[in-house]
Design an enzyme around this catalytic site. Structure first.
Site, PDB file in Angstrom:
ATOM      1  N   SER A   1      78.924  56.635  88.783  1.00  0.00           N
ATOM      2  CA  SER A   1      79.477  55.569  87.939  1.00  0.00           C
ATOM      3  C   SER A   1      80.883  55.939  87.481  1.00  0.00           C
ATOM      4  CB  SER A   1      78.594  55.344  86.707  1.00  0.00           C
ATOM      5  OG  SER A   1      77.362  54.781  87.099  1.00  0.00           O
TER       6      SER A   1
ATOM      7  N   ARG B   1      66.027  52.450  87.712  1.00  0.00           N
ATOM      8  CA  ARG B   1      66.710  52.910  86.511  1.00  0.00           C
ATOM      9  C   ARG B   1      65.692  53.008  85.383  1.00  0.00           C
ATOM     10  NH1 ARG B   1      70.342  49.527  83.234  1.00  0.00           N
ATOM     11  NH2 ARG B   1      71.628  50.894  81.968  1.00  0.00           N
TER      12      ARG B   1
ATOM     13  N   LYS C   1      74.017  46.576  79.236  1.00  0.00           N
ATOM     14  CA  LYS C   1      74.798  47.809  79.073  1.00  0.00           C
ATOM     15  C   LYS C   1      75.547  47.742  77.755  1.00  0.00           C
ATOM     16  CE  LYS C   1      76.773  50.892  82.516  1.00  0.00           C
ATOM     17  NZ  LYS C   1      75.795  51.923  82.287  1.00  0.00           N
TER      18      LYS C   1
END
Length: 207
Positions: free
Chosen positions: A106, A37, A135
């Site tokens: 997602s 990521r 997040k």
């Protein structure tokens, strides 16, 4: 073997040496899938880091997934791509990566969960189960009850992500979810290998 069981998502704030160390250790500890990521937006850096991780995973049977970027996945011939809701549409990504690569998506609310049923994806990442510092733009906190409902409702394998650690893992596993995705619990552990091993043994004990 369920490839989604213990799904490592890398921390893009760690330098290349730390990243490769974490992945090496985590795989030795039993991680079953690795997603790179990168939120920095530097494609060259992303490719360099992804290639380094690909070299570590060579011959381990652990799939390498690229977050968001289909071009990076194609550039290094990764095993798959994981898309967010604002990324390339799943149908377009599937056309580009072909039928054999893994495609994850997602899911941030119930409407997206329903819509995903008709998409050409392999698995869903349910985000976020609990609020988490990694997040910051959470649309919804599913919680254990929301996760259990999603697992019962979806025809796809579901990976739970967000605020998951050894303390709440039992409750997560009890929902019959296919896997858990972790960032901090492994990337920031004193020993990523031991952290992955402990999490693995918790998961196999309960499954």
């Amino acid at each position: 073997m369920n490839p989604y069981r213990l799904y490592l998502v890398t921390d893009d704030k760690q330098d290349l040496a730390t990243l490769t160390y974490v992945v090496n250790e985590a795989v030795a500890g039993g991680v079953s899938m690795v997603q790179i990521r990168e939120k920095q937006g530097d494609v060259r850096r992303f490719i360099e880091r992804a290639q380094a991780v690909k070299a570590i995973l060579q011959g381990t049977g652990v799939p390498l997934i690229i977050n968001d970027r289909v071009d990076v996945a194609l550039a290094i011939d990764a095993d798959g791509v994981h898309l967010g809701q604002s990324d390339m549409p799943a149908a377009t990504a599937r056309r580009l990566i072909g039928k054999t690569k893994l495609l994850g998506l997602s899911i941030e609310n119930e409407q997206q969960l329903i819509e995903a049923e008709s998409l050409p994806v392999d698995y869903l990442g349910l985000s976020a189960i609990f609020a988490t510092p990694t997040k910051t733009n959470i649309k919804k906190e599913w919680g254990i009850e929301g996760l259990a409902k999603a697992v019962a409702q979806s025809s796809f394998p579901i990976v739970a992500i967000g605020g998951i650690n050894a303390a709440n893992l039992d409750a997560i596993i009890a929902t019959n979810v296919d896997g858990v995705a972790l960032v901090s619990a492994i990337c920031h552990a004193t020993s990523p290998k031991n952290a992955a091993r402990d999490l693995c043994s918790l998961m196999t004990r309960d499954s």
